[in-house]
Each structure stands twice: as C-alpha cells, then as structure tokens.
Design a protein around this motif. Sequence first.
Motif, mmCIF file in Angstrom:
data_model
loop_
_atom_site.group_PDB
_atom_site.id
_atom_site.type_symbol
_atom_site.label_atom_id
_atom_site.label_comp_id
_atom_site.label_asym_id
_atom_site.label_seq_id
_atom_site.Cartn_x
_atom_site.Cartn_y
_atom_site.Cartn_z
ATOM 1 N N GLN A 1 -7.403 9.694 -17.373
ATOM 2 C CA GLN A 1 -7.291 9.286 -15.975
ATOM 3 C C GLN A 1 -6.646 7.904 -15.924
ATOM 4 N N ALA A 2 -5.905 7.671 -14.858
ATOM 5 C CA ALA A 2 -5.333 6.349 -14.609
ATOM 6 C C ALA A 2 -5.301 6.127 -13.105
ATOM 7 N N ASP A 3 -5.594 4.905 -12.707
ATOM 8 C CA ASP A 3 -5.541 4.544 -11.298
ATOM 9 C C ASP A 3 -4.891 3.173 -11.165
ATOM 10 N N SER B 1 -1.951 -0.290 -14.208
ATOM 11 C CA SER B 1 -1.874 0.520 -12.997
ATOM 12 C C SER B 1 -0.860 1.637 -13.173
ATOM 13 N N ILE B 2 -1.275 2.841 -12.827
ATOM 14 C CA ILE B 2 -0.357 3.981 -12.869
ATOM 15 C C ILE B 2 0.753 3.804 -11.827
ATOM 16 N N PHE B 3 0.523 2.926 -10.853
ATOM 17 C CA PHE B 3 1.497 2.714 -9.785
ATOM 18 C C PHE B 3 2.553 1.669 -10.133
ATOM 19 N N LYS B 4 2.433 1.028 -11.282
ATOM 20 C CA LYS B 4 3.440 0.078 -11.754
ATOM 21 C C LYS B 4 4.169 0.698 -12.938
ATOM 22 N N LYS B 5 5.418 1.056 -12.722
ATOM 23 C CA LYS B 5 6.164 1.719 -13.790
ATOM 24 C C LYS B 5 6.283 0.833 -15.032
ATOM 25 N N GLU B 6 6.213 -0.472 -14.849
ATOM 26 C CA GLU B 6 6.258 -1.370 -16.013
ATOM 27 C C GLU B 6 4.997 -1.245 -16.874
ATOM 28 N N ASP B 7 3.922 -0.662 -16.333
ATOM 29 C CA ASP B 7 2.699 -0.423 -17.106
ATOM 30 C C ASP B 7 2.712 0.923 -17.833
ATOM 31 N N TRP B 8 3.662 1.762 -17.506
ATOM 32 C CA TRP B 8 3.672 3.094 -18.098
ATOM 33 C C TRP B 8 3.761 3.083 -19.622
ATOM 34 N N MET C 1 0.842 -1.177 0.000
ATOM 35 C CA MET C 1 0.000 0.000 0.000
ATOM 36 C C MET C 1 0.888 1.241 0.000
ATOM 37 N N TYR C 2 0.451 2.228 -0.768
ATOM 38 C CA TYR C 2 1.210 3.469 -0.865
ATOM 39 C C TYR C 2 0.635 4.524 0.071
ATOM 40 N N SER C 3 1.520 5.378 0.577
ATOM 41 C CA SER C 3 1.053 6.509 1.366
ATOM 42 C C SER C 3 0.448 7.549 0.414
ATOM 43 N N LYS C 4 -0.269 8.494 0.970
ATOM 44 C CA LYS C 4 -0.886 9.547 0.163
ATOM 45 C C LYS C 4 0.183 10.314 -0.627
ATOM 46 N N ASP C 5 1.319 10.584 0.017
ATOM 47 C CA ASP C 5 2.418 11.295 -0.650
ATOM 48 C C ASP C 5 3.006 10.463 -1.784
ATOM 49 N N GLN C 6 3.164 9.146 -1.564
ATOM 50 C CA GLN C 6 3.704 8.274 -2.609
ATOM 51 C C GLN C 6 2.750 8.208 -3.803
ATOM 52 N N VAL C 7 1.464 8.118 -3.531
ATOM 53 C CA VAL C 7 0.458 8.097 -4.591
ATOM 54 C C VAL C 7 0.570 9.375 -5.420
ATOM 55 N N SER C 8 0.598 10.511 -4.748
ATOM 56 C CA SER C 8 0.701 11.796 -5.416
ATOM 57 C C SER C 8 1.987 11.890 -6.236
ATOM 58 N N GLN C 9 3.096 11.434 -5.665
ATOM 59 C CA GLN C 9 4.388 11.512 -6.338
ATOM 60 C C GLN C 9 4.409 10.619 -7.590
ATOM 61 N N LEU C 10 3.902 9.398 -7.476
ATOM 62 C CA LEU C 10 3.881 8.492 -8.634
ATOM 63 C C LEU C 10 2.999 9.035 -9.752
ATOM 64 N N LYS C 11 1.846 9.557 -9.383
ATOM 65 C CA LYS C 11 0.963 10.139 -10.399
ATOM 66 C C LYS C 11 1.635 11.329 -11.082
ATOM 67 N N GLN C 12 2.259 12.181 -10.277
ATOM 68 C CA GLN C 12 2.944 13.346 -10.837
ATOM 69 C C GLN C 12 4.084 12.902 -11.745
ATOM 70 N N GLU C 13 4.831 11.895 -11.350
ATOM 71 C CA GLU C 13 5.920 11.353 -12.182
ATOM 72 C C GLU C 13 5.395 10.843 -13.511
ATOM 73 N N PHE C 14 4.289 10.084 -13.454
ATOM 74 C CA PHE C 14 3.738 9.552 -14.699
ATOM 75 C C PHE C 14 3.306 10.672 -15.624
ATOM 76 N N TRP C 15 2.520 11.632 -15.114
ATOM 77 C CA TRP C 15 1.992 12.680 -15.980
ATOM 78 C C TRP C 15 3.099 13.584 -16.499
ATOM 79 N N THR C 16 4.154 13.768 -15.718
ATOM 80 C CA THR C 16 5.313 14.523 -16.199
ATOM 81 C C THR C 16 5.985 13.760 -17.337
ATOM 82 N N ALA C 17 6.186 12.444 -17.140
ATOM 83 C CA ALA C 17 6.798 11.615 -18.187
ATOM 84 C C ALA C 17 5.943 11.614 -19.448
ATOM 85 N N PHE C 18 4.641 11.458 -19.277
ATOM 86 C CA PHE C 18 3.744 11.468 -20.436
ATOM 87 C C PHE C 18 3.805 12.826 -21.143
#
Length: 153
Positions: free
Chosen positions: A50-52, A117-124, A1-18
């Motif tokens: 959107q991605a979750d 999953s946006i939380f799995k970098k292999e899915d990016w 399970m991810y913390s709220k900060d980790q969730v936010s950071q991963l989402k921000q990383e993905f959308w920045t990369a995209f």
Amino acid sequence: MYSKDQVSQLKQEFWTAFGQYIAPQLSAEGLRINWINYKTGIKHLFFKMQADKRQATIGIEITHPDAGMQELVFEQFKEFKKLFEAQVQEEWEWELGAVDEYGKKITRIYTVLPGVSIFKKEDWPALISFFKPRMIALDEFWNDAQHSFDVFK
C-alpha cells in the motif's frame, strides 16, 4: 489537493509502472507471477503493498473473520520468524488483532517506509526500491514455508 479521479489515476499509473518494472522478475520457483496481486493459496492470507500521501507499507495480512483462526495463523508465522527475518533481512512489526482502514480486525506482519507519497512521481523510485526487494523476499520466504500453512486452506 487532488480530485477523486486524479487520485485514482495516479495510483493506477504507479501500480502499472511498478508492475511493468517487476514483471521480468521470476518467482522463487522460476515462474512468472502477478506480483501486485500475489496469490498465497490460503484464503484470508494476503501479501499486501500500500502507498498513500504519507508512507508506503508492505506486509502479510491475515483477515480471517474468526479471531481464533487469525491467532492460529499468526502463531504459525511466529514459528518461522527467524527464517522470515533472514529472508527479508530486517525486523518487521508483528501485530495481532490490528484494525484496518475499514474498522475490520486483522492481524499483520509489516514494515513501513515513512515520508514518501504515491502522489509525487519523484518518490516513485523510492517506492519501487522499497517494494521490489521486500516482495521478492516475501515470495522466497513463502516458497520455503507455504506447505506448513496447508492446514489453513
């Protein structure tokens, strides 16, 4: 399970990369645009990605507070359904009077990529491959159809 900060950071990383990946792509008009915060020019009309943890969704959302106006905009989109499907090269779901994650009534035209999953970098790469061509197709469609929606400005 991810913390709220980790969730936010991963989402921000993905959308920045995209955003970095799609940034060189010019719009149908040959202009540089912000693909992630696409501006339709119509109030209450959005192209949304959107991605979750379970899926990714891309679509058109009509969020006008008046249900009658939502239906009018939706009917206008239905007039362009053949053009739309030719641009996106697939059938999407057309849903009048849906409810969003906040309990607000919206209308949407969308498609889903399940099992990512946006939380799995292999899915990016799969997420990027899902979003990019569809966002470009939405832009091409909008370039052709937008003037027919000027009445809703």
